[in-house]
Motif scaffolding. Structure first.
Motif, PDB file in Angstrom:
ATOM      1  N   LEU A 245       0.896  -1.460  -0.284  1.00  0.00           N
ATOM      2  CA  LEU A 245      -0.204   0.152   0.009  1.00  0.00           C
ATOM      3  C   LEU A 245       1.006   0.970   0.130  1.00  0.00           C
ATOM      4  O   LEU A 245       0.646   2.439  -0.663  1.00  0.00           O
ATOM      5  CB  LEU A 245      -1.095   0.662   1.401  1.00  0.00           C
ATOM      6  CG  LEU A 245      -1.635   1.039   1.396  1.00  0.00           C
ATOM      7  CD1 LEU A 245      -2.626   1.546  -0.340  1.00  0.00           C
ATOM      8  CD2 LEU A 245      -2.195   0.920   2.772  1.00  0.00           C
ATOM      9  N   ALA A 246       1.913   1.343   1.095  1.00  0.00           N
ATOM     10  CA  ALA A 246       2.656   2.537   0.496  1.00  0.00           C
ATOM     11  C   ALA A 246       3.772   1.896   1.184  1.00  0.00           C
ATOM     12  O   ALA A 246       4.348   1.544   1.929  1.00  0.00           O
ATOM     13  CB  ALA A 246       2.337   3.237   2.140  1.00  0.00           C
TER      14      ALA A 246
ATOM     15  N   LEU B 241       3.450   5.151  -3.034  1.00  0.00           N
ATOM     16  CA  LEU B 241       1.721   5.652  -3.052  1.00  0.00           C
ATOM     17  C   LEU B 241       1.193   4.487  -3.750  1.00  0.00           C
ATOM     18  O   LEU B 241       1.593   4.640  -4.944  1.00  0.00           O
ATOM     19  CB  LEU B 241       1.108   6.426  -2.301  1.00  0.00           C
ATOM     20  CG  LEU B 241       1.288   7.270  -1.027  1.00  0.00           C
ATOM     21  CD1 LEU B 241       0.443   8.703  -1.338  1.00  0.00           C
ATOM     22  CD2 LEU B 241       1.575   6.699   0.377  1.00  0.00           C
ATOM     23  N   ASN B 242       0.407   3.420  -3.459  1.00  0.00           N
ATOM     24  CA  ASN B 242      -0.347   2.685  -4.735  1.00  0.00           C
ATOM     25  C   ASN B 242      -1.578   2.633  -4.586  1.00  0.00           C
ATOM     26  O   ASN B 242      -2.368   2.906  -3.428  1.00  0.00           O
ATOM     27  CB  ASN B 242       0.351   1.141  -4.325  1.00  0.00           C
ATOM     28  CG  ASN B 242       2.175   1.289  -4.663  1.00  0.00           C
ATOM     29  OD1 ASN B 242       2.415   1.168  -5.718  1.00  0.00           O
ATOM     30  ND2 ASN B 242       2.146   0.475  -3.037  1.00  0.00           N
TER      31      ASN B 242
ATOM     32  N   ARG C 138      -4.376   6.795  -3.885  1.00  0.00           N
ATOM     33  CA  ARG C 138      -3.753   8.168  -4.608  1.00  0.00           C
ATOM     34  C   ARG C 138      -5.064   8.466  -5.122  1.00  0.00           C
ATOM     35  O   ARG C 138      -5.110  10.140  -4.783  1.00  0.00           O
ATOM     36  CB  ARG C 138      -2.343   7.446  -5.935  1.00  0.00           C
ATOM     37  CG  ARG C 138      -1.418   7.208  -5.193  1.00  0.00           C
ATOM     38  CD  ARG C 138       0.101   7.042  -6.601  1.00  0.00           C
ATOM     39  NE  ARG C 138      -0.663   6.820  -7.305  1.00  0.00           N
ATOM     40  CZ  ARG C 138      -0.428   5.568  -8.119  1.00  0.00           C
ATOM     41  NH1 ARG C 138       0.289   3.938  -7.259  1.00  0.00           N
ATOM     42  NH2 ARG C 138      -0.851   5.111  -9.198  1.00  0.00           N
ATOM     43  N   ARG C 139      -5.920   7.514  -6.039  1.00  0.00           N
ATOM     44  CA  ARG C 139      -6.644   8.607  -6.402  1.00  0.00           C
ATOM     45  C   ARG C 139      -7.504   9.465  -5.601  1.00  0.00           C
ATOM     46  O   ARG C 139      -8.030  10.020  -6.130  1.00  0.00           O
ATOM     47  CB  ARG C 139      -7.785   7.735  -7.749  1.00  0.00           C
ATOM     48  CG  ARG C 139      -8.401   6.624  -6.733  1.00  0.00           C
ATOM     49  CD  ARG C 139      -8.863   5.025  -7.495  1.00  0.00           C
ATOM     50  NE  ARG C 139      -7.957   4.555  -8.030  1.00  0.00           N
ATOM     51  CZ  ARG C 139      -8.048   3.027  -8.143  1.00  0.00           C
ATOM     52  NH1 ARG C 139      -9.908   2.683  -7.569  1.00  0.00           N
ATOM     53  NH2 ARG C 139      -7.611   2.634  -8.014  1.00  0.00           N
ATOM     54  N   SER C 140      -8.109   8.433  -4.792  1.00  0.00           N
ATOM     55  CA  SER C 140      -8.825   9.475  -3.276  1.00  0.00           C
ATOM     56  C   SER C 140      -8.498  10.648  -2.356  1.00  0.00           C
ATOM     57  O   SER C 140      -9.148  11.132  -2.403  1.00  0.00           O
ATOM     58  CB  SER C 140      -8.934   8.219  -1.876  1.00  0.00           C
ATOM     59  OG  SER C 140      -9.241   7.110  -2.580  1.00  0.00           O
ATOM     60  N   LEU C 141      -7.257  10.872  -2.905  1.00  0.00           N
ATOM     61  CA  LEU C 141      -6.231  12.244  -2.791  1.00  0.00           C
ATOM     62  C   LEU C 141      -5.920  12.777  -3.862  1.00  0.00           C
ATOM     63  O   LEU C 141      -5.808  13.937  -3.600  1.00  0.00           O
ATOM     64  CB  LEU C 141      -4.880  11.398  -1.839  1.00  0.00           C
ATOM     65  CG  LEU C 141      -5.132  11.038  -0.443  1.00  0.00           C
ATOM     66  CD1 LEU C 141      -3.250  10.526  -0.049  1.00  0.00           C
ATOM     67  CD2 LEU C 141      -5.627  11.857   0.787  1.00  0.00           C
ATOM     68  N   GLY C 142      -6.741  12.430  -5.132  1.00  0.00           N
ATOM     69  CA  GLY C 142      -6.266  13.391  -5.873  1.00  0.00           C
ATOM     70  C   GLY C 142      -4.820  13.468  -6.603  1.00  0.00           C
ATOM     71  O   GLY C 142      -4.615  14.789  -6.842  1.00  0.00           O
TER      72      GLY C 142
ATOM     73  N   GLN D  89       1.653   8.859 -10.313  1.00  0.00           N
ATOM     74  CA  GLN D  89       2.934   8.189 -10.132  1.00  0.00           C
ATOM     75  C   GLN D  89       2.544   7.539  -9.155  1.00  0.00           C
ATOM     76  O   GLN D  89       2.053   7.786  -7.774  1.00  0.00           O
ATOM     77  CB  GLN D  89       3.691   9.557 -10.196  1.00  0.00           C
ATOM     78  CG  GLN D  89       3.445  10.120  -9.565  1.00  0.00           C
ATOM     79  CD  GLN D  89       4.452  11.146  -9.933  1.00  0.00           C
ATOM     80  OE1 GLN D  89       4.622  11.919 -10.695  1.00  0.00           O
ATOM     81  NE2 GLN D  89       5.108  12.167  -9.082  1.00  0.00           N
ATOM     82  N   GLN D  90       3.444   6.755  -8.926  1.00  0.00           N
ATOM     83  CA  GLN D  90       3.871   5.898  -7.445  1.00  0.00           C
ATOM     84  C   GLN D  90       5.223   6.635  -6.170  1.00  0.00           C
ATOM     85  O   GLN D  90       4.338   6.515  -5.009  1.00  0.00           O
ATOM     86  CB  GLN D  90       4.692   4.631  -7.285  1.00  0.00           C
ATOM     87  CG  GLN D  90       3.644   3.688  -8.130  1.00  0.00           C
ATOM     88  CD  GLN D  90       3.900   2.396  -8.446  1.00  0.00           C
ATOM     89  OE1 GLN D  90       4.671   2.353  -8.950  1.00  0.00           O
ATOM     90  NE2 GLN D  90       4.070   1.573  -7.975  1.00  0.00           N
ATOM     91  N   THR D  91       5.575   7.620  -6.662  1.00  0.00           N
ATOM     92  CA  THR D  91       6.356   7.819  -5.343  1.00  0.00           C
ATOM     93  C   THR D  91       6.767   9.491  -5.769  1.00  0.00           C
ATOM     94  O   THR D  91       6.471   9.758  -6.743  1.00  0.00           O
ATOM     95  CB  THR D  91       8.116   7.632  -6.421  1.00  0.00           C
ATOM     96  OG1 THR D  91       7.871   5.843  -6.326  1.00  0.00           O
ATOM     97  CG2 THR D  91       9.184   7.882  -5.383  1.00  0.00           C
TER      98      THR D  91
END
Length: 322
Positions: free
Chosen positions: A171-172, A278-279, A287-291, A295-297
């Protein structure tokens, strides 16, 4: 009310609780306030109260910043006169901390949008007593920062599909630089914050503001955001709910509740040049929920480590819904 009946092995210990010698890693990230409000605040704090998207929200995200947190809790136990005799636990966790404002009285709270822990007792107590959105994970969280990464895995569904099996997925994670620079450790919060302030990169803040199309404000706003996590008497707000047995889309109990954590800062120091990963999984759309961008890093705007003691008290109901 009837007494809660305790079963062997799944006891709900009574509050207050202590979380002593907590190694706390905080990574401050810029987010899109509108996306966070829509995805993480309105569905869980406003819509249960009957507040629609075209109405003034009761709970509103207060800052364009959130904090990704990794914790190693060395000693967790109940302070209840009877339950403290039952023993103690360690706990590791990952969470997203969001600062929200209650527009009815302008009081500010911390709100956990995601929370994963490695301890069954901590998961059950957190979810059933308060409403923390806890699930079970696997962790690597050193007691002190060094040259090893931090990581949190969850039992997740990568893509929703009838043929997709759950699996342990990352997840992170947080990664130190190749060589960890020495940092001044202090028992004074202001010394830690001043050191952090001197090392914040104004250009990085400006770049993040332009990328997200928002204003992150001055460096002092970021320092104040960190300060809120380290000082005593920090109120948290939760959605506590229990699903109905005949239709889990309904609840037999639902309420907006709160508790005020007493935080004791022991010592800490800034972390320099760390990165955080963050994955996104369909079951855990972090990530998508936080806008955040696809990208992962990311490079946090600010990072720190602190050794803290927490006391988690009895909570209170702000608004009972059902």
């Amino acid at each position: 009310m009837p007494d809660y009946i305790h079963r062997p092995g799944i006891q709900i210990y009574s509050p207050p609780y202590t979380a002593d010698k907590t190694s706390f890693y905080g990574f401050v990230l810029p987010v899109d306030k509108r996306v966070v409000q829509k995805n993480l605040i309105d569905p869980y704090l406003n819509e249960p109260l009957g507040i629609t998207s075209n109405q003034q929200p009761r709970f509103e995200i207060w800052s364009s910043l959130v904090m990704a947190v990794f914790n190693h809790i060395e000693h967790f136990k109940s302070k209840d006169s009877q339950h403290k005799k039952l023993g103690w636990h360690t706990e590791e966790e990952f969470a997203i901390w969001i600062r929200v404002k209650d527009n009815t009285d302008s009081k500010k709270y911390w709100y956990h949008a995601f929370m994963t822990v490695d301890n069954f007792f901590a998961m059950v107590i957190g979810r059933e007593v308060y409403g923390f959105p806890k699930d079970i994970g696997k962790f690597r969280v050193p007691k002190r920062p060094g040259n090893k990464s931090l990581s949190a895995e969850v039992l997740a569904i990568s893509t929703y599909h009838p043929d997709t099996q759950s699996a342990w997925l990352q997840l992170a994670a947080a990664h130190p630089p190749g060589a960890v620079p020495d940092a001044e450790e202090s028992a004074e919060i202001d010394v830690v914050l001043d050191s952090m302030r001197k090392n914040l990169d104004a250009r990085q803040i400006e770049s993040a503001s332009e990328f997200l199309g928002i204003s992150l404000g001055p460096i002092d706003d970021i320092i104040d955001f960190v300060r809120f996590a380290l000082i005593p008497d920090q109120p948290f707000v939760f959605l506590k709910q229990i699903p109905e047995i005949h239709d889990t889309r309904k609840t037999c109990y639902q309420a907006i509740v709160a508790a005020t954590l007493d935080v004791a800062f022991r010592r800490g120091f800034p972390l320099f040049n760390w990165s955080i990963e963050l994955n996104d999984h369909d079951s855990h759309p972090l990530r998508r929920s936080l806008g955040l961008p696809d990208q992962q890093t990311f490079s946090p705007l600010a990072s720190f480590w602190a050794l803290l003691d927490f006391v988690v008290p009895t909570g209170r109901v702000l608004k009972k819904i059902s």
